[in-house]
Motif scaffolding. Sequence first.
Motif, mmCIF file in Angstrom:
data_model
loop_
_atom_site.group_PDB
_atom_site.id
_atom_site.type_symbol
_atom_site.label_atom_id
_atom_site.label_comp_id
_atom_site.label_asym_id
_atom_site.label_seq_id
_atom_site.Cartn_x
_atom_site.Cartn_y
_atom_site.Cartn_z
ATOM 1 N N ARG A 160 0.503 -1.311 -0.161
ATOM 2 C CA ARG A 160 0.179 -0.022 -0.221
ATOM 3 C C ARG A 160 0.815 0.996 0.029
ATOM 4 N N PHE A 161 1.931 1.293 0.563
ATOM 5 C CA PHE A 161 2.615 2.294 0.808
ATOM 6 C C PHE A 161 3.691 2.701 -0.587
ATOM 7 N N PHE A 162 3.746 1.369 -0.977
ATOM 8 C CA PHE A 162 4.181 1.939 -2.613
ATOM 9 C C PHE A 162 3.467 2.071 -3.751
ATOM 10 N N ALA A 214 7.678 9.853 4.983
ATOM 11 C CA ALA A 214 7.274 9.008 5.444
ATOM 12 C C ALA A 214 5.772 9.277 6.457
ATOM 13 N N LEU A 215 5.620 10.587 6.498
ATOM 14 C CA LEU A 215 4.225 11.542 7.605
ATOM 15 C C LEU A 215 3.706 11.314 6.243
ATOM 16 N N GLU A 240 0.543 8.261 7.000
ATOM 17 C CA GLU A 240 -0.588 8.889 7.219
ATOM 18 C C GLU A 240 -2.263 8.683 6.062
ATOM 19 N N ASN A 241 -3.016 7.873 6.982
ATOM 20 C CA ASN A 241 -4.336 7.567 5.816
ATOM 21 C C ASN A 241 -5.452 8.780 6.527
ATOM 22 N N ASP A 242 -5.470 9.474 7.305
ATOM 23 C CA ASP A 242 -6.743 10.641 7.780
ATOM 24 C C ASP A 242 -6.312 11.508 6.926
ATOM 25 N N PRO A 243 -7.372 11.697 6.465
ATOM 26 C CA PRO A 243 -7.509 13.050 6.076
ATOM 27 C C PRO A 243 -6.988 14.418 6.299
ATOM 28 N N ALA A 244 -7.223 14.278 7.438
ATOM 29 C CA ALA A 244 -7.680 15.714 8.088
ATOM 30 C C ALA A 244 -6.081 15.893 8.770
ATOM 31 N N LEU A 245 -5.210 15.249 8.985
ATOM 32 C CA LEU A 245 -4.031 14.790 8.935
ATOM 33 C C LEU A 245 -3.241 14.806 8.350
#
Length: 744
Positions: A5-7, A603-604, A608-613
Amino acid sequence: MSVSRFFATLISTTLIASSSFAESLPIEDTPFIQEYHEAFPLASEGENDVRAIDVDKLGGVWAATRDGVRVLESGVWSTPPSAGKGPAFNVFCDSNGASWVGAWDGLYVFDNGGGSKIDFISEPISAVCETPDSILAAGPENLWRFSGGAWHKDATKWPRSVSEIAYRADSGLWMATGLGLYNKSDKGDHLYYKQPDELVSGAVRGVALGNDGRVWAGCLGGLTVLTNGARTAGYTPAEGLPNYDVRCVAIGPDGRIWVGTALGVARLDESTKQWSLRHSRRWLLDDEVRDIAFDRDGNAWIATKAGVSAIKRKTMTLEEKAAHFLDIQHKRHVRAPWIVERCKLRTPGDVTTFAPEDDDNDGSYTAYYMIQELYRYAVTKDAAAKEHAKKAFELIEFLQSVTGTSGFIARTIVPSDWDKMHDGNETVSPERRAESRVNDPRWKPVEKRWRPSADGKWLWKGDTSSDEIIGHFNGFFAYYTLMDEESEKELVRNLTRRIMDYIIEGGYNLNDIDGTHTRWGVWSPDKLLGDPDWRAERGINATELLMFLKTSYFITGDKKYQEHYEKLIKDDGYAELARHAKTYHPSERTHIDDELLSFAYPALLSCENDPALLSIYRESFDWWYKGLSRDESPYFNFVYGAYGGKEFNPEDAVEYLRDAPLDLIDWRVDNSTREDVTLVRAPEIEPLQTDRMLPPSERAVMRWDKNPWMAVNGSNGDNEQSGAGWLMPYWFGRYHGYIGQPKK
């Protein structure tokens, strides 16, 4: 997030970033001209006082020096046969293969392996040239002409301070003198240029005649261009000439105008109207340039007051340049057990005298090298690159295990028999403690920085900084995502866990062996939020800690790291601190922070998969890059593009990689006396900086924690950089599709 998923996320962000450049990317790796310097010092101080230079038909380089004439053949200087003793002022190699030398006691000629003095001339000769049927020699007494097998005096009157003479059939003889420019045509016309509307100044030091008929006069103050006898252009510092003190002028084989000045060699490319400057010991043995000549390969030979320099040219691709730097890196910059950083030079500028040297940031820059080799492996599948990355990771793991702690990691290590390390152990007096604390209340006295390893083979350095930790976590993130062996992934999981747990156990600080946090290893809310002395670091250190935790969760899958991450965001507002992590306050802004944040964002933004963050991190990312977009950094530009940034200037990045010198020696480059820039106190208050970004070939060798705008940077040539500052962005750019393969 899984690696797959990262890639997928990484590819998506790269495609988004590249969409506006889709038609131009990748930038093709076409061959380009790479300039480089070779020094040719002579044997003595007097010989190195070079006044004039020329190249003969066979490639021999002739130098007129304070101690007489010398010739360079096959890389060796010698005195030609029958050369007189005493100062020589001029040398001229004619079209028939003879070399003429103007000296204190007359004129000499060298041809067919022999030499002789012209008996008829016994006065100083300062300039020589040829016409189709004669040789002309001028000095403070007379102008001599050799024609019809005999020497004759020319009766023409001219100022006798002659520095150069030149001839063209269509315009005649031109004489540069201290009181103007004199012209005598074959038609008998005598023209004398000396007025302000004719010349930049009357002190004319050199003259060059173009194939287009234009005359270039080098004057104290700048250049004057004459066309058909009338002034048509002038170049002073107002028109971009870097230094007013012009000493000579020459026209290169490619049509560029080369101007010798008291601050090096300036070159004008009329097609682009751009000036470039070759100065400092990187390019010249001395900045005071007296004369310039070109060989048949287009190389420039330059007479300076400290010897002869050659600015040579060769055709390269970026891939070939990468191979050049990699060769240097592994010859001189890898020290046991596998630390990769700069080396010292026992004799400044002499790479044969290299020796290993410790540095505070050995650990993080070895991680930087590790990332370089990971990307090289990902692009080329070269097994050697993979092995190098493994060795670098082993070194980083050893930096932790050598401390004998559960998770503290050393800055660096050296063999136990070293006794010349930086920041040696010491006793700090009460007076110094007080003085240091007054100047910096956060200062921490560390009397014992170096400790022996359990086996006694190594000394390891403590007081590890936040710089090291963010560098390592950036390396862990890259190693986990790019290394294709599960056993290696398990190793990085274990090391990541040990260091992260140790930081958590320290209350989000990095505690040294003494049980208190290191001077810079501070990320805790009680310090960042509760101690006003840490206000300036709030944004960047909060961002770093979030990156450590997010990376640890990504690599290990352990939810406790995500829980700590969420708690810091919810209870302590760390995401809001990260929103504008980069400070632009003039007294607090540093380029070190720019580099550290560049280690945090990949990395961040990828994990990260939270839309707000994610929205906050993208805002932080854009806020960071807005202050860097003019720095023309290939590393920052490519990082910004690879992780979703728009308009990240890939062309500037590639141009930097092409223009950067092959010489990695840390020479001092002083741009503070240039007259084509203005000194300002921006983007930082200190030190003085230039008002425009100079190309890398005109600045000191760069690492990305340094301010590229500095007017003065570098040292005296006593160390050499490792090349990772060039290699990492190059392979990063190759991997992300910004740089193409070499054009065959």
